[in-house]
Write a protein that holds these residues in place. Sequence first.
Motif, short mmCIF file in Angstrom:
data_model
loop_
_atom_site.label_atom_id
_atom_site.label_comp_id
_atom_site.label_asym_id
_atom_site.label_seq_id
_atom_site.Cartn_x
_atom_site.Cartn_y
_atom_site.Cartn_z
N THR A 178 2.18 -9.64 7.96
CA THR A 178 1.35 -8.47 7.66
C THR A 178 2.20 -7.21 7.53
OG1 THR A 178 -0.54 -9.43 8.84
CG2 THR A 178 -0.57 -7.06 8.47
N CYS A 213 2.54 -5.18 3.96
CA CYS A 213 2.08 -3.78 3.91
C CYS A 213 3.21 -2.87 3.44
CB CYS A 213 1.58 -3.34 5.28
SG CYS A 213 -0.05 -3.97 5.72
N THR A 216 -7.02 -7.01 -0.48
CA THR A 216 -5.99 -6.44 0.40
C THR A 216 -6.25 -4.96 0.60
OG1 THR A 216 -4.42 -8.04 -0.52
CG2 THR A 216 -3.51 -6.22 0.77
N SER A 272 -4.69 -2.56 2.23
CA SER A 272 -3.57 -1.64 2.05
C SER A 272 -3.35 -1.34 0.57
CB SER A 272 -2.29 -2.21 2.68
OG SER A 272 -1.98 -3.48 2.13
#
Length: 462
Positions: free
Chosen positions: A320, A324, A376, A378
């Motif tokens: 993760t 990101c 997603t 982000s």
Amino acid sequence: MKAEKKRVVGVIGTVLIIAAALLVSDAGTLSTASVRGFAILAAALLMLITEPIPAGIVEPLLLVLLPLLGVVTFDQSLKNAMTTLFLFLMACYGISMVLLKSSIPERLAVFLLAKSQGRPLYVVGAFMLGTALISSVVSNVPCAVIMTGLAARVLHAMGEDMEKSPLGKAMMMSVPFGAVFGGMMTPAGSSLNVLAITLVEEATGQKVLFTEWMLLGIPLALVLIFLSVPILTLFFKVKPLEGGVMEKVLKEMHNHEKLSNYDKNALMILLVTFVLWVMTSWVPRLNVTMVSVLTLTVFFLPGLDMLTWKEYSRECGWDTILICSAILSVGAALVETGVTAFLVTVISPYFTNTVLPVFLLIIALLVNWTHLLIPTASAIVVLYASSFAVLSASYGYDPRMISFIVAAMASCVLLIPFDPVVMVSYTKGSYKMKELFTAGTIVSTIWALLLALWIPFAFLFI
């Protein structure tokens, strides 16, 4: 076999997207570098959905593709990935692990359940509020893991069938709802908050302070909890509990007589951390990431040893963190190649002569419903934060509003169970996708309306 086919589709699709981008030499007002940057973002999303390679490997691949396709230099690609967000996420996972090892979440759940007196509305409310409080200082996903496990224990103690019980459905769904509400309470509650604040500050020079964010987020989160609890209990037609059930649950759950030294140390460190977070509003040298990293360091000190490197490195969500960072690098590349200016030019006619609440409502709904196309969160923040902040400033509105709205609605992953925050409880089999979509649509629409009304009012005092 299906999973293998999906991976093959992912590889073929990624190759086709990159190949098409290489063939583009001119796209009108968009530069070739901008088009290729968009192609890399699309390829990244496809790879995350189809998983042809591990998510953690997608990150270095994206950082290499950016210079290979001539979007930015390799140095720029690396620089944009290694931001404060990377360190903040590392620290967040450590804080989450310490809470998970302590009895604090269970004690909070027991305390709130005791106050519920066995009334279904209050039982569901206890879990949603408890999840929100923990999520305000812990990343949403670990918080959802902690509280889903506790909810399963409570349902088992009640003798409820988690897959059929209306109460089980409401309790399990209350966890992701509470997690996303709580993540909005403080900047430290979600990495998306830090990401949105950073992007808006880079685009406009305006930044929301920690205390200002709390003024915006805490009242809104409490109102959403107050409204969402009866919505879930009515939606699932939760019936009253039989007499003596809650007493049985509390007796089975309450296994801790006194706070252990570990619990005391965790509470003390987290209290100091929160105080320092608040102080970032007045001490220029401090920021949320710096304080979080210092807290992470303290966990490893001799005499405390609240974490070991072995367990931290094993449990930390490196995939993760890496993805990101990569998505952020792609987003920064899009800004540097003029995509933000292009988007502002394209979308500005649609917002002409709109009053501020309507302007904010359209943005909130757009960000929320983008989840159906881009799972997603982000990536959604990267796509919208900078462009809408610049657009907001061009209309004379405070662009800091955009950082809060984009982060909040990007965190609102309540439509489909593709985000880990929802997947944790969804995979327990308590509620179906259709039920999540219906309840999520109702709550997220209310959320967007409240944002559009509350944010302009709250900013009168900021």
